[in-house]
Design a protein around this motif. Structure first.
Motif, PDB file in Angstrom:
ATOM      1  N   UNK A  43       0.858  -1.184   0.000  1.00 15.24           N
ATOM      2  CA  UNK A  43       0.000   0.000   0.000  1.00 15.24           C
ATOM      3  C   UNK A  43       0.894   1.235   0.000  1.00 15.24           C
ATOM      4  N   UNK A  44       0.339   2.348  -0.439  1.00 14.18           N
ATOM      5  CA  UNK A  44       1.044   3.636  -0.401  1.00 14.18           C
ATOM      6  C   UNK A  44       0.492   4.452   0.753  1.00 14.18           C
ATOM      7  N   UNK A  45       1.317   4.661   1.762  1.00 11.68           N
ATOM      8  CA  UNK A  45       0.879   5.514   2.871  1.00 11.68           C
ATOM      9  C   UNK A  45       0.932   6.974   2.442  1.00 11.68           C
ATOM     10  N   UNK A  46       2.083   7.406   1.919  1.00 14.22           N
ATOM     11  CA  UNK A  46       2.244   8.751   1.385  1.00 14.22           C
ATOM     12  C   UNK A  46       3.103   8.652   0.127  1.00 14.22           C
ATOM     13  N   UNK A  47       2.715   9.342  -0.904  1.00 13.08           N
ATOM     14  CA  UNK A  47       3.502   9.347  -2.134  1.00 13.08           C
ATOM     15  C   UNK A  47       4.916   9.828  -1.841  1.00 13.08           C
ATOM     16  N   UNK A  48       5.884   9.182  -2.499  1.00 16.01           N
ATOM     17  CA  UNK A  48       7.270   9.579  -2.318  1.00 16.01           C
ATOM     18  C   UNK A  48       7.968   8.916  -1.161  1.00 16.01           C
ATOM     19  N   UNK A  49       7.255   8.027  -0.443  1.00 10.19           N
ATOM     20  CA  UNK A  49       7.851   7.301   0.678  1.00 10.19           C
ATOM     21  C   UNK A  49       7.794   5.805   0.379  1.00 10.19           C
ATOM     22  N   UNK A  50       8.562   4.983   1.088  1.00 11.71           N
ATOM     23  CA  UNK A  50       8.510   3.536   0.854  1.00 11.71           C
ATOM     24  C   UNK A  50       7.094   3.006   1.005  1.00 11.71           C
ATOM     25  N   UNK A  51       6.788   1.977   0.234  1.00  9.56           N
ATOM     26  CA  UNK A  51       5.491   1.337   0.367  1.00  9.56           C
ATOM     27  C   UNK A  51       5.385   0.633   1.715  1.00  9.56           C
ATOM     28  N   UNK A  52       4.156   0.371   2.138  1.00  7.09           N
ATOM     29  CA  UNK A  52       3.896  -0.251   3.435  1.00  7.09           C
ATOM     30  C   UNK A  52       2.984  -1.454   3.234  1.00  7.09           C
ATOM     31  N   UNK A  53       2.748  -2.176   4.326  1.00  9.24           N
ATOM     32  CA  UNK A  53       1.765  -3.257   4.304  1.00  9.24           C
ATOM     33  C   UNK A  53       0.368  -2.645   4.168  1.00  9.24           C
ATOM     34  N   UNK A  54      -0.496  -3.299   3.419  1.00 11.55           N
ATOM     35  CA  UNK A  54      -1.867  -2.817   3.270  1.00 11.55           C
ATOM     36  C   UNK A  54      -2.659  -3.227   4.507  1.00 11.55           C
ATOM     37  N   UNK A 104       9.976  12.877   2.689  1.00 14.37           N
ATOM     38  CA  UNK A 104      10.120  12.783   1.234  1.00 14.37           C
ATOM     39  C   UNK A 104      11.489  13.306   0.799  1.00 14.37           C
ATOM     40  N   UNK A 105      11.900  14.414   1.391  1.00 15.53           N
ATOM     41  CA  UNK A 105      13.224  14.951   1.073  1.00 15.53           C
ATOM     42  C   UNK A 105      14.313  13.962   1.472  1.00 15.53           C
ATOM     43  N   UNK A 106      14.149  13.378   2.660  1.00 19.98           N
ATOM     44  CA  UNK A 106      15.149  12.415   3.139  1.00 19.98           C
ATOM     45  C   UNK A 106      15.192  11.182   2.250  1.00 19.98           C
ATOM     46  N   UNK A 107      14.041  10.786   1.706  1.00 20.31           N
ATOM     47  CA  UNK A 107      13.985   9.618   0.830  1.00 20.31           C
ATOM     48  C   UNK A 107      14.853   9.813  -0.406  1.00 20.31           C
ATOM     49  N   UNK A 108      14.931  11.038  -0.913  1.00 19.77           N
ATOM     50  CA  UNK A 108      15.754  11.292  -2.095  1.00 19.77           C
ATOM     51  C   UNK A 108      17.239  11.159  -1.787  1.00 19.77           C
ATOM     52  N   UNK A 109      17.611  11.239  -0.502  1.00 18.04           N
ATOM     53  CA  UNK A 109      19.010  11.118  -0.102  1.00 18.04           C
ATOM     54  C   UNK A 109      19.353   9.735   0.454  1.00 18.04           C
ATOM     55  N   UNK A 110      18.362   8.850   0.492  1.00 17.07           N
ATOM     56  CA  UNK A 110      18.586   7.522   1.060  1.00 17.07           C
ATOM     57  C   UNK A 110      19.330   6.659   0.041  1.00 17.07           C
ATOM     58  N   UNK A 111      20.582   6.396   0.307  1.00 18.86           N
ATOM     59  CA  UNK A 111      21.392   5.571  -0.586  1.00 18.86           C
ATOM     60  C   UNK A 111      21.712   4.246   0.087  1.00 18.86           C
ATOM     61  N   UNK A 112      22.042   3.284  -0.743  1.00 11.70           N
ATOM     62  CA  UNK A 112      22.458   1.978  -0.216  1.00 11.70           C
ATOM     63  C   UNK A 112      23.694   2.128   0.655  1.00 11.70           C
ATOM     64  N   UNK A 113      24.657   2.927   0.222  1.00  9.70           N
ATOM     65  CA  UNK A 113      25.894   3.109   0.994  1.00  9.70           C
ATOM     66  C   UNK A 113      25.614   3.694   2.375  1.00  9.70           C
TER      67      UNK A 113
END
Length: 668
Positions: free
Chosen positions: A142-153, A435-444
């Motif tokens: 499910x989408x809790x908020x656009x631009x953020x990781x998906x969640x359980x429905x 949402x801003x933080x999500x754009x900076x979330x890298x694997x490293x």
């Protein structure tokens, strides 16, 4: 005819037993037999039966079970079933660790981990395909908020699959703690003393003592006594609740505008820069985030920049604070220095600490641990059958995560939730910030060896989080490698595992919304790549969450050290800062009471805690995986002793990554 010895283990949770009758079948390579047992499972009991079977079943493949009921469906939590057949030297184990409800037939495969095969006639292959089909109907995105990781429905915890909810003991502890007597007494005392002024400012810093009493940690008391000291202010960037923002400077930040007359400061900064002892903490992510309005009163946010130096003893000391970045209307914002009037310098540091509270809770705690762990959990349930070795490896690190996250979305970060009621980033700003933080979330950024190297924090003796995180990462990595190498005998086996590759894509492309441009893999090409990713998953769900969660009461209970909100705009001059300015900026009586109560609830010891590496569930069969787990536990015990010995020599012990205090999954 052969005699079979069967052990049926029932969970220790309240209501794990059942008054309903359970029927069992044994399924072997050469046949199937229904057992004539009168099984009514009792909590915490292991029931033993012996049964003669007229035919030779051969090596056992499955145990099937059905729980019958007449009037009441009395759910049963089955731990595991073990069976020793005629002539067998060892028991065959059939792990369950789930609720058995209704009257459907449940099939438990023998617990040896198996990779997917190409033989469509393989009974285990059929089982795993059917299991995933069923799970994908139950575990939906499910989408809790656009631009953020998906969640359980799931709209609430009641909508979650039964096996992902809190057990009764945990549920009661969690819900009752919100009404704990001490918390209610805090609110009652405050209400009685300030019944006409809950929304007003405190009169003095000493007034905060009126609610800072009762049970508190030794470290929280030290924060209370020393929060105004520059040394403790700097220490928190290394070893506090949020050790994730600090980085070693490689140049002077472009946003740091030094006006004329500050040549001496510039020379000092450049000297520290050349010596490799200049550090920075930049809160620019907060720039432009709209501030909350709480009960009609506007709140304020800022995006400070802090420049710090590390002295030869390892102390990290602030040199200059710029509360706001330059903008067209204010191209040279004021810079605050330790030599400024004491109240002006204190207020500047308080702005930094309030900004740190926002980023800690939303970026480094909620997004980078809770929401990521939820993605790992849902993807695991949708893509990896119970027979898969990676499922068996990861499942202990998903415990309770969907439940606690669902509660958080309904109570903490929901419309009208705690963040809206008390924090300056609430009221919608918190979502924009994530949402801003999500754009900076890298694997490293999720892998300490990479993240700490990128931030220039390797090899600093006083960086205790960095030291312990690297040690724990290495220990987890050896454990993961030990398990993975048992089942993947070469890189080609990794590349050829369709379930594993589907799991990887589900995380990166679906759950993390196309995160491959930030370094997340869409496939695994080698054992080393797989082991690194799995280490990141386990570290995030256990150690990293402990590092950013456990210290909340220590560092945030004394509210002036980490204000949840600021009620006046940042100062534009230094000379006009008075005690009234400081008190008018800090949270009011009501906000302070709520912050203290919430941090106590989040930081208190809780029941049902499972330390890393010490889960009781036995998902793997066979001696080799168990030997790997025992070595993992031995390595954790060794690190525990090292940390305890080190902490005995420290004025401020760092315990958040002590293995016995690191929970195996995110449960709070």
């Amino acid at each position: 005819m052969g005699r079979y010895r069967i052990h049926v283990a029932t969970g220790a949770w309240p209501f794990s037993g059942s008054f309903n009758r359970v029927q069992l079948w044994l399924v072997g390579e050469r046949g199937e037999a229904e057992l004539e047992l009168q099984l009514r499972p009792a909590r915490s009991q292991v029931e033993e039966f012996e049964q003669d079977v007229p035919q030779d079943l051969g090596p056992l493949q499955f145990v099937k079970l059905r729980k019958h009921h007449s009037l009441v469906d009395d759910a049963w939590f089955c731990d595991r079933i073990t069976v020793q057949g005629p002539g067998a030297l060892e028991e065959a184990a059939f792990p369950c660790y789930r609720w058995v409800q209704g009257e459907g037939l449940l099939t438990l495969p023998e617990g040896t981990a198996r990779l997917a095969g190409n033989n469509t006639w393989d009974v285990f292959q059929k089982h795993r395909e059917q299991e995933l089909e069923e799970r994908q109907q139950i575990y939906c995105w499910a989408t809790w908020k656009e631009g953020l990781p998906l969640t359980i429905a799931a709209g609430s915890e009641d909508d979650l699959p039964a096996n992902m909810r809190f057990h009764e003991q945990k549920r009661l502890d969690h819900e009752w703690s919100a009404n704990d007597y001490r918390v209610r007494k805090w609110f009652m005392d405050i209400a009685l003393k300030h019944v006409y002024s809950l929304m007003r400012s405190w009169n003095s810093l000493e007034d905060f003592d009126q609610i800072f009493w009762g049970q508190k940690t030794a470290l929280a008391e030290k924060v209370h006594q020393r929060w105004q000291d520059d040394e403790l202010f700097g220490y928190q960037f290394l070893n506090g609740a949020n050790p994730m923002l600090l980085r070693r400077s490689t140049s002077l930040p472009s946003r740091l505008v030094l006006p004329s007359g500050m040549e001496e400061l510039q020379a000092q900064l450049e000297k520290e820069l050349q010596g490799g002892s200049l550090f920075e903490a930049d809160f620019i992510l907060l720039d432009g985030i709209p501030a909350n309005v709480i009960q009609g009163e506007k709140q304020y946010l800022a995006a400070p920049l802090v420049m710090l130096k590390m002295d030869p003893s390892g102390k990290l000391l602030p040199m200059v604070i710029q509360i706001e970045p330059p903008n067209p209307s204010n191209p040279t914002p004021p810079l605050f220095l330790p030599s400024d009037p004491p109240l002006a310098w204190l207020l500047a540091k308080t702005w930094v600490r309030s900004s740190d509270f926002q980023l800690h809770e939303l970026q480094y705690h909620l997004l980078n641990t809770h929401l990521l762990a939820e993605v790992f959990t849902v993807a695991t349930m949708r893509c990896l059958p119970g027979l898969h070795p990676v499922f068996k490896l990861l499942i202990p690190h998903t415990r309770y995560t969907l439940d606690i996250n669902t509660r958080a979305r309904n109570q903490l970060i929901s419309d009208g939730g705690v963040f809206d009621k008390v924090t300056s980033s609430g009221g919608g700003g918190h979502v924009q910030l994530m949402r801003q933080a999500m754009t900076q979330l890298t694997y490293r950024s999720l892998c300490p060896p990479d993240d700490l190297a990128d931030r220039g924090l390797m090899g600093i003796p006083s960086a205790l989080y960095a030291h312990d995180a690297l040690r724990l990462w290495d220990i987890i990595a050896r454990y993961v490698e030990g398990i993975i190498h048992l089942f993947y005998h070469g890189d080609d086996v990794v590349r050829g595992d369709p379930e594993l590759q589907a799991w990887c894509r589900e995380i990166t492309e679906v759950g993390l919304c196309q995160a491959q441009d930030r370094g997340f893999p869409v496939s695994f090409q080698s054992r080393a790549q797989l082991c690194h990713f799995l280490t990141m998953c386990i570290f995030t769900c256990s150690a990293q969450h402990a590092a950013v969660n456990t210290g909340q009461f220590d560092w945030f209970a004394w509210v002036p050290n980490a204000p949840c909100t600021m009620r006046m705009p940042p100062p534009t001059t230094k000379e006009d800062v008075t005690m009234d300015t400081v008190m008018g900026s800090l949270p009011n009586v009501w906000q302070t009471s709520l912050q203290m109560s919430i941090t106590w609830l989040l930081g208190r010891p809780h029941l049902d805690m499972v330390p890393l590496g010490h889960h009781k569930e036995e998902y793997f069969s066979g001696p080799e995986p168990k030997a790997v787990l025992r070595q993992f536990q031995a390595d954790l015990d060794k690190l525990e002793k090292e940390i305890m010995a080190r902490n005995e020599q420290l004025d401020l012990p760092y315990e958040y990554l002590k293995p016995s205090l690191v929970e195996s999954s995110i449960t709070i």
